[in-house]
Design an enzyme around this catalytic site. Sequence first.
Site, short mmCIF file in Angstrom:
data_model
loop_
_atom_site.label_atom_id
_atom_site.label_comp_id
_atom_site.label_asym_id
_atom_site.label_seq_id
_atom_site.Cartn_x
_atom_site.Cartn_y
_atom_site.Cartn_z
N LYS A 61 -13.38 -4.75 9.30
CA LYS A 61 -14.15 -3.62 8.33
C LYS A 61 -15.54 -3.38 8.93
O LYS A 61 -16.04 -2.27 8.81
CB LYS A 61 -13.88 -4.28 6.94
CG LYS A 61 -12.44 -4.27 6.41
CD LYS A 61 -12.28 -4.99 5.17
CE LYS A 61 -10.71 -4.63 4.58
NZ LYS A 61 -10.39 -5.79 3.45
N GLY A 103 -5.33 -4.36 -3.09
CA GLY A 103 -4.07 -4.07 -4.19
C GLY A 103 -3.71 -2.67 -3.92
O GLY A 103 -4.22 -1.85 -3.22
N GLY A 136 -0.28 -9.15 -3.64
CA GLY A 136 -0.30 -8.26 -2.79
C GLY A 136 -1.66 -7.85 -2.09
O GLY A 136 -1.89 -6.98 -1.55
N VAL A 175 0.88 -1.22 -0.04
CA VAL A 175 -0.03 -0.01 -0.19
C VAL A 175 0.95 1.21 -0.03
O VAL A 175 0.47 2.29 -0.90
CB VAL A 175 -1.03 0.01 1.18
CG1 VAL A 175 -2.01 1.18 1.27
CG2 VAL A 175 -1.79 -1.17 1.15
#
Length: 416
Positions: free
Chosen positions: A206, A304, A188, A24
């Site tokens: 989340k 990603g 990733g 990231v």
Amino acid sequence: MSNDIKIGIMSNDIKIGLFGYGCVGQGLHDVLNNSKGFRSNIDTIVVKNKHKQRRLPQDAFSFEKNDILDKQDIDLVVELIDDAKEAFDITKTALKNGKNVVSANKKMIAENFEELVALQKNHGAGLLYEASACASIPIIRTLEEYYDNELLESVSGIFNGSSNYILSKVINEGLDYPSALAKAQALGFAESDPTLDVGGYDAKYKLVILSGHAYGIFIKPEKVFNLGIDNLNEPIIRYARDQKLKIKLIAQVVRLDDKNVTAFVLPKLVNSDHPLYNVENENNGVIVRAAFSDEQIFIGKGAGGHPTGSAVLSDISANSYDYQYEYKKMSQANKFLFTNNVTIDIVAAGFNEDLQKIPFVSIQSQKQGLIEGKVKLETLIALQNEIRSSGIFIATTGEPEVLHTTFKNKDALVEV
Ligand code: HSE
């Protein structure tokens, strides 16, 4: 694409102190280097591992966190590391020093949600974290701003890109599970510890964050039931195929009545009419159901470097015009409580002797390696470690038994 760090900081550029240069962090770096309308610069990058091969020269990095935290002229701390404990220390210190923070660390935020909201209030510093939930889908700010006064019935969806990617590869393309997981890691998408992805923990963090913005409620992650896709087995794949259903890992927070919400993460069997049926690979999909606006669906890349970096950029930009979350739902009069006292319809697949341990309220059908029926969420929670270790795969087949929803019962809406 240039990987150079911009140098020669202009006086009105935003100076960023960046923690972490993984997938990231690099994604953000690319995004910042290619963002035309916005002037910001990475002033200092702090990373942990001195020996890791990176795409920038070694002297581009610092290994001492105070090089950012103590530096007066850094305007914004951007925290993109995967160690939740360390991330919390960094965030807490920065907020206490009155520095604004942007973070993508869902575990850190979910586990310390209440304290982080208090820290912001007490120290007048802001924390933004759009990238922490569903990467490129702008769902946190949408809940916070657009739906600030809507009566929400539920927020649900695919919140983990890696699991969705694995399900697409294994079920649609016939790849074996370990290879699909290895691919998700190589691309990733996965966390350093992929159990967080495939066990439904990442989706749960989340969910806890979105529940805060949707219902003004702090839910402790350990109270929320999560089972992932790591027990994917032949009987459930066959069952889904025979009925032309797909398996999706769904996180959901649902309003049960005027006082209670429930939340959990479980695979779900969906048919071709379901809005998330065709959401494949690392894409995420969020369904917001509300009394007045009905159903809205947000679909986009959920993992990603670049999609997540774009969400971080959006927070950096929002910070530049002093945007802070107001946690509007938390200050509204109606206070929701969290409950696991809810019945759900499930199908469980595994060895017969293990399936017998599931405390079904009622059984609808039973055959070799499969039981369909109703179960109380609170009784599943008590057994969750046993379920995980026995290799049982559980999927929901319907919606939780909701006591009252204005979404389903339009007569309950008061018309003038
Ligand atoms: N590991 C996470 C996922 C990354 O697969 O969704 C994005 O939060």
